[in-house]
Design a protein around this motif. Structure first.
Motif, mmCIF file in Angstrom:
data_model
loop_
_atom_site.group_PDB
_atom_site.id
_atom_site.type_symbol
_atom_site.label_atom_id
_atom_site.label_comp_id
_atom_site.label_asym_id
_atom_site.label_seq_id
_atom_site.Cartn_x
_atom_site.Cartn_y
_atom_site.Cartn_z
ATOM 1 N N ASP A 160 0.975 -1.467 -0.142
ATOM 2 C CA ASP A 160 -0.176 -0.239 -0.383
ATOM 3 C C ASP A 160 1.153 1.199 0.378
ATOM 4 O OD1 ASP A 160 -2.392 -1.254 -0.266
ATOM 5 O OD2 ASP A 160 -2.418 -1.771 2.121
ATOM 6 N N ALA A 161 1.897 1.517 0.753
ATOM 7 C CA ALA A 161 3.054 2.645 0.960
ATOM 8 C C ALA A 161 3.147 2.528 -0.088
ATOM 9 C CB ALA A 161 4.158 2.464 2.071
ATOM 10 N N ARG A 162 3.585 1.241 -1.229
ATOM 11 C CA ARG A 162 4.318 1.508 -2.477
ATOM 12 C C ARG A 162 3.299 2.357 -3.557
ATOM 13 N NH1 ARG A 162 6.216 -3.387 -3.010
ATOM 14 N NH2 ARG A 162 4.382 -3.909 -4.407
ATOM 15 N N SER A 163 2.381 1.794 -3.220
ATOM 16 C CA SER A 163 1.406 2.390 -4.339
ATOM 17 C C SER A 163 0.634 3.072 -4.403
ATOM 18 C CB SER A 163 0.361 1.598 -4.643
ATOM 19 O OG SER A 163 0.665 -0.235 -4.391
ATOM 20 N N GLU A 164 1.247 3.884 -3.076
ATOM 21 C CA GLU A 164 0.731 5.229 -2.826
ATOM 22 C C GLU A 164 1.635 6.176 -3.697
ATOM 23 O OE1 GLU A 164 -1.728 8.541 -1.495
ATOM 24 O OE2 GLU A 164 -1.971 6.843 -1.192
ATOM 25 N N ALA A 165 3.281 6.003 -3.040
ATOM 26 C CA ALA A 165 4.142 6.817 -3.204
ATOM 27 C C ALA A 165 3.940 6.152 -5.288
ATOM 28 C CB ALA A 165 5.542 5.578 -3.226
ATOM 29 N N ARG A 219 1.766 6.158 -7.324
ATOM 30 C CA ARG A 219 0.402 7.226 -7.063
ATOM 31 C C ARG A 219 1.447 8.852 -6.826
ATOM 32 N NH1 ARG A 219 -2.960 3.171 -5.541
ATOM 33 N NH2 ARG A 219 -3.067 4.702 -3.397
ATOM 34 N N GLY A 220 1.895 8.681 -6.081
ATOM 35 C CA GLY A 220 1.854 10.412 -5.593
ATOM 36 C C GLY A 220 2.946 11.079 -6.681
#
Length: 132
Positions: free
Chosen positions: A116-121, A123-124
Motif C-alpha cells: 500500500d505504501a509503495r502504491s501510494e508513493a 501514485r504520488g
C-alpha cells in the motif's frame, strides 16, 4: 477424479471450492468443530453474520451433507446443528487454512502495508502531461 480444474467437467469441485472460499462457511465450520450448537449460539459466535446468511449457509451445508440439523420435540422446539462425518473431514483443510492465516498474520499485514505504501508513493509520483 479430475486431473485438472475444469468447471465444465468438474462442477462439484467448482461448487465446493466456492463453498470453501465463502467466509461464513469457514467460520461456521470452525464453530461446529467443537460440537453441536444451537442457531442462536452460532449466530452469537460468528460475529457479523445476519440471520438470513446464517440460515442460507447452514441449509447449503446441510444439503452438501456437511451439517446435520436435529429438531428436538420440546416446547419450544430446540434445533441443533452439528458436523457430519463428511463435515468433520471437510473441517480439516479449513482448520489448516485458519491455522496458516494465524501463523502468518504479521507477515501478511506487513506485506500489505508495504504494498500500500509503495502504491501510494507511485501514485504520488505520477505526473500529468498536458497536451495541447
Amino acid at each position: 477424479m479430475c486431473s485438472s480444474f475444469d468447471p465444465g467437467k468438474c462442477p462439484t469441485v467448482s461448487e465446493m471450492l466456492s463453498r470453501l472460499g465463502d467466509k461464513w462457511t469457514v467460520l461456521i465450520i470452525m464453530v461446529l468443530r467443537n460440537g453441536p450448537q444451537r442457531f442462536s449460539d452460532i449466530k452469537r459466535t460468528v460475529v457479523g453474520v445476519s440471520q438470513r446468511m446464517l440460515t442460507l449457509t447452514l441449509r447449503a451445508l446441510e444439503r452438501d451433507g456437511m451439517v446435520r440439523r436435529t429438531v428436538y420435540a420440546t416446547v419450544p422446539p430446540r434445533v441443533e446443528y452439528e458436523l457430519t462425518e463428511l463435515g468433520q473431514s471437510f473441517s480439516e483443510p479449513i482448520q489448516a487454512f485458519g491455522g496458516w492465516v494465524f501463523e502468518n498474520y504479521d507477515q501478511i499485514h506487513t506485506a500489505r502495508a508495504t504494498f500500500d505504501a509503495r502504491s501510494e508513493a507511485e501514485r504520488g509520483n505520477d505526473k500529468l502531461i498536458k497536451i495541447g
